[in-house]
Motif scaffolding. Structure first.
Motif, PDB file in Angstrom:
ATOM      1  N   MET A   1      24.878  48.144   2.087  1.00 45.42           N
ATOM      2  CA  MET A   1      24.132  47.258   3.022  1.00 45.42           C
ATOM      3  C   MET A   1      25.062  46.165   3.546  1.00 45.42           C
ATOM      4  N   LYS A   2      24.838  46.089   4.751  1.00 43.32           N
ATOM      5  CA  LYS A   2      25.723  44.897   5.413  1.00 43.32           C
ATOM      6  C   LYS A   2      25.067  43.781   5.036  1.00 43.32           C
ATOM      7  N   ALA A   3      26.029  42.638   4.778  1.00 39.03           N
ATOM      8  CA  ALA A   3      25.557  41.322   4.370  1.00 39.03           C
ATOM      9  C   ALA A   3      25.076  40.674   5.417  1.00 39.03           C
ATOM     10  N   SER A   4      24.162  39.610   5.248  1.00 43.11           N
ATOM     11  CA  SER A   4      23.502  39.024   6.441  1.00 43.11           C
ATOM     12  C   SER A   4      24.504  37.959   6.932  1.00 43.11           C
ATOM     13  N   PHE A   5      24.249  37.680   8.219  1.00 39.71           N
ATOM     14  CA  PHE A   5      25.227  36.510   8.766  1.00 39.71           C
ATOM     15  C   PHE A   5      24.237  35.169   9.090  1.00 39.71           C
ATOM     16  N   PRO A   6      24.394  34.243   8.073  1.00 38.26           N
ATOM     17  CA  PRO A   6      23.495  33.128   8.157  1.00 38.26           C
ATOM     18  C   PRO A   6      23.854  32.189   9.542  1.00 38.26           C
ATOM     19  N   ILE A   7      22.845  31.632   9.887  1.00 37.41           N
ATOM     20  CA  ILE A   7      22.868  30.854  11.165  1.00 37.41           C
ATOM     21  C   ILE A   7      21.909  29.637  10.818  1.00 37.41           C
ATOM     22  N   LEU A   8      22.602  28.449  10.762  1.00 39.31           N
ATOM     23  CA  LEU A   8      21.872  27.200  10.727  1.00 39.31           C
ATOM     24  C   LEU A   8      21.470  26.496  11.853  1.00 39.31           C
ATOM     25  N   LEU A   9      20.211  26.140  12.481  1.00 39.00           N
ATOM     26  CA  LEU A   9      20.098  25.525  13.589  1.00 39.00           C
ATOM     27  C   LEU A   9      19.255  24.059  13.139  1.00 39.00           C
ATOM     28  N   LEU A  10      20.275  23.276  13.225  1.00 42.90           N
ATOM     29  CA  LEU A  10      19.783  21.647  12.988  1.00 42.90           C
ATOM     30  C   LEU A  10      19.239  21.115  14.181  1.00 42.90           C
ATOM     31  N   ALA A  11      17.853  20.889  14.394  1.00 45.60           N
ATOM     32  CA  ALA A  11      17.214  20.471  15.402  1.00 45.60           C
ATOM     33  C   ALA A  11      16.287  19.342  14.915  1.00 45.60           C
ATOM     34  N   ILE A  12      16.865  18.200  14.647  1.00 42.44           N
ATOM     35  CA  ILE A  12      16.082  16.849  14.010  1.00 42.44           C
ATOM     36  C   ILE A  12      15.977  15.967  15.152  1.00 42.44           C
ATOM     37  N   CYS A  13      14.878  16.376  15.988  1.00 41.17           N
ATOM     38  CA  CYS A  13      14.695  15.790  17.519  1.00 41.17           C
ATOM     39  C   CYS A  13      13.362  16.182  17.710  1.00 41.17           C
ATOM     40  N   GLU A  14      13.175  15.403  19.065  1.00 42.87           N
ATOM     41  CA  GLU A  14      11.862  15.648  19.609  1.00 42.87           C
ATOM     42  C   GLU A  14      11.779  17.019  20.120  1.00 42.87           C
ATOM     43  N   PRO A  15      10.279  17.651  20.121  1.00 42.59           N
ATOM     44  CA  PRO A  15      10.023  18.858  20.525  1.00 42.59           C
ATOM     45  C   PRO A  15      10.502  19.389  21.698  1.00 42.59           C
ATOM     46  N   ALA A  16      10.442  18.361  22.727  1.00 42.70           N
ATOM     47  CA  ALA A  16      10.861  18.772  24.047  1.00 42.70           C
ATOM     48  C   ALA A  16      12.560  19.489  23.931  1.00 42.70           C
ATOM     49  N   LYS A  17      13.250  18.816  23.354  1.00 46.75           N
ATOM     50  CA  LYS A  17      14.881  19.297  22.941  1.00 46.75           C
ATOM     51  C   LYS A  17      14.755  20.542  22.152  1.00 46.75           C
ATOM     52  N   VAL A  18      14.035  20.562  21.030  1.00 45.87           N
ATOM     53  CA  VAL A  18      13.972  21.855  20.192  1.00 45.87           C
ATOM     54  C   VAL A  18      13.488  23.015  20.886  1.00 45.87           C
ATOM     55  N   MET A  19      12.727  22.644  22.133  1.00 41.07           N
ATOM     56  CA  MET A  19      12.387  24.249  22.751  1.00 41.07           C
ATOM     57  C   MET A  19      13.512  24.758  23.273  1.00 41.07           C
ATOM     58  N   THR A  20      14.505  24.242  23.577  1.00 40.55           N
ATOM     59  CA  THR A  20      15.885  24.627  24.085  1.00 40.55           C
ATOM     60  C   THR A  20      16.177  26.016  23.156  1.00 40.55           C
ATOM     61  N   LEU A  21      15.844  25.785  21.955  1.00 43.68           N
ATOM     62  CA  LEU A  21      16.205  26.962  21.137  1.00 43.68           C
ATOM     63  C   LEU A  21      15.632  28.424  21.113  1.00 43.68           C
ATOM     64  N   GLY A  22      14.266  28.252  21.760  1.00 45.89           N
ATOM     65  CA  GLY A  22      13.567  29.420  21.780  1.00 45.89           C
ATOM     66  C   GLY A  22      14.302  30.731  22.404  1.00 45.89           C
ATOM     67  N   GLY A  23      14.817  30.782  23.694  1.00 46.44           N
ATOM     68  CA  GLY A  23      15.627  32.059  24.004  1.00 46.44           C
ATOM     69  C   GLY A  23      16.704  32.172  23.072  1.00 46.44           C
ATOM     70  N   LEU A  24      17.573  31.102  22.558  1.00 49.20           N
ATOM     71  CA  LEU A  24      18.609  31.269  21.795  1.00 49.20           C
ATOM     72  C   LEU A  24      18.421  32.159  20.690  1.00 49.20           C
ATOM     73  N   ILE A  25      17.292  31.869  19.946  1.00 45.07           N
ATOM     74  CA  ILE A  25      17.008  32.394  18.686  1.00 45.07           C
ATOM     75  C   ILE A  25      16.786  34.083  19.056  1.00 45.07           C
ATOM     76  N   ARG A  26      16.437  34.293  20.116  1.00 46.93           N
ATOM     77  CA  ARG A  26      15.879  35.762  20.336  1.00 46.93           C
ATOM     78  C   ARG A  26      17.682  36.415  20.497  1.00 46.93           C
ATOM     79  N   ARG A  27      18.189  35.706  21.135  1.00 48.87           N
ATOM     80  CA  ARG A  27      19.543  36.217  21.653  1.00 48.87           C
ATOM     81  C   ARG A  27      20.245  36.407  20.435  1.00 48.87           C
ATOM     82  N   PHE A  28      20.351  35.569  19.511  1.00 41.44           N
ATOM     83  CA  PHE A  28      21.209  35.677  18.303  1.00 41.44           C
ATOM     84  C   PHE A  28      20.472  37.051  17.556  1.00 41.44           C
ATOM     85  N   LYS A  29      19.319  37.218  17.441  1.00 39.51           N
ATOM     86  CA  LYS A  29      18.727  38.301  16.471  1.00 39.51           C
ATOM     87  C   LYS A  29      19.143  39.449  17.458  1.00 39.51           C
ATOM     88  N   GLN A  30      19.356  39.571  18.694  1.00 44.08           N
ATOM     89  CA  GLN A  30      19.681  40.857  19.487  1.00 44.08           C
ATOM     90  C   GLN A  30      21.090  41.059  19.249  1.00 44.08           C
TER      91      GLN A  30
END
Length: 332
Positions: A1-30
């Motif tokens: 079984m292939k080991a997982s690749f751990p990704i940490l997203l630190l987004a300790i900021c306002e929601p408007a900026k955190v929304m930036t990560l929405g598309g990136l998260i899906r791209r990372f998973k793909q």
């Protein structure tokens, strides 16, 4: 079984900026099938990803950075080995977290968080534009709420509130603009008005509701969490609001979004071809020249007239309609 690749997203900021990560998260998973994504963010921002099954772990970080509880969480995170650490806060603590690859947002770079991340990680911006996931249950609940018994009426959405009076367009101007847009011979004749905002925007929202025919108004200020508001926005024809998180939600929802700007830098507008900045005759630099720290208790939006806002919206929407008509003719 292939080991997982751990990704940490630190987004300790306002929601408007955190929304930036929405598309990136899906791209990372793909692109990284074995990716395991941990998101560390505030309670308000965590709500945005409550329905996103691409996020494996959410840790809520609220309060001062060096409180005992916060330090405990950061200590636990720093003991893990991360394949990638992305910090859009940015925070100093990301430097203490071991990671093979690291990206920390440059707060002094005028480029948006999305542009900076895409440049650093060599990702195409158009393919990772911000978006959020909504569960079928949440979507069904929002549809039921908006349904007037005859299906969901066409909607325009306005968010008249703002955290600072300096960037709050006068409420009475929102009311006149809504009336002009929604009149029978207007560009949005037959539409209903949906008013969004936080609990702190209630007085402003009520004033707008009272100035608009009540049979055609949904006033949901303080009644929807951010993700449900996003789901409602996806049913709308257009969004108009001040430079606040609601503009970013509308942009992520993919609908035509008009941000009314004054003491806001155009470069901070949300990403997307569907986003349009409408401002008065003064540039951001000219506004900042009279209020260098952008803290004065005065409204900097008074030079944005109703006619200027109306004309800007109609010009963009008419152009979009003509473009669609030309496309249909070409297909025909």
């Amino acid at each position: 079984m292939k080991a997982s690749f751990p990704i940490l997203l630190l987004a300790i900021c306002e929601p408007a900026k955190v929304m930036t990560l929405g598309g990136l998260i899906r791209r990372f998973k793909q692109e990284i099938p074995n990716a395991r994504i941990t998101l560390v963010t505030s309670k308000a921002s965590a709500e945005l990803f409550g329905d996103d099954d691409c996020v494996d772990e959410i840790q809520v970080f609220d309060g001062a950075l060096f409180k005992l509880k916060s330090l405990g969480m950061l200590s636990e995170i720093s003991r893990r080995q991360w394949g990638l650490c992305v910090d859009i806060g940015p925070t100093m603590v990301s430097r203490l977290i071991p990671a093979k690859t690291r990206f920390t947002l440059n707060a002094n770079d005028p480029a948006s968080p999305l542009v900076q991340i895409c440049k650093a990680l060599r990702l195409p911006e158009a393919e990772v534009r911000p978006s959020l996931r909504v569960s079928p249950a949440r979507e069904a609940g929002v549809r039921t709420f908006l349904d007037n018994g005859r299906g969901i009426a066409p909607l325009i959405v306005m968010a008249p509130g703002a955290s600072w009076i300096g960037k709050r367009w006068p409420t009475e101007r929102f009311a006149v603009l809504a009336t002009k847009l929604m009149r029978d011979n207007g560009p949005f004749g037959g539409h209903s008005l949906l008013i969004l905002g936080g609990e702190e925007d209630r007085d402003t929202a009520i004033a707008l509701r009272m100035a608009t025919p009540r049979a055609r108004v949904f006033e949901l200020t303080g009644r929807l969490d951010l993700l449900s508001a996003y789901a409602a926005l996806k049913h709308a024809s257009v969004f108009i609001g001040n430079d606040e998180q609601w503009l970013h939600l509308a942009a992520a929802a993919g609908i035509p979004s008009f941000g009314l700007f004054g003491p806001s830098d155009d470069t901070t507008a949300p990403y997307g071809d569907n986003v349009h900045v409408v401002r008065g005759p003064r540039s951001f630099a000219e506004v900042q020249a009279v209020d260098p720290k952008l803290k004065q208790n005065v409204c900097h939006m008074l030079d944005l007239s109703i006619d200027r806002a109306y004309d800007g919206i109609v010009r963009v929407m008419t152009g979009a309609q003509e473009l669609r008509a030309s496309a249909w003719q070409a297909v025909g």
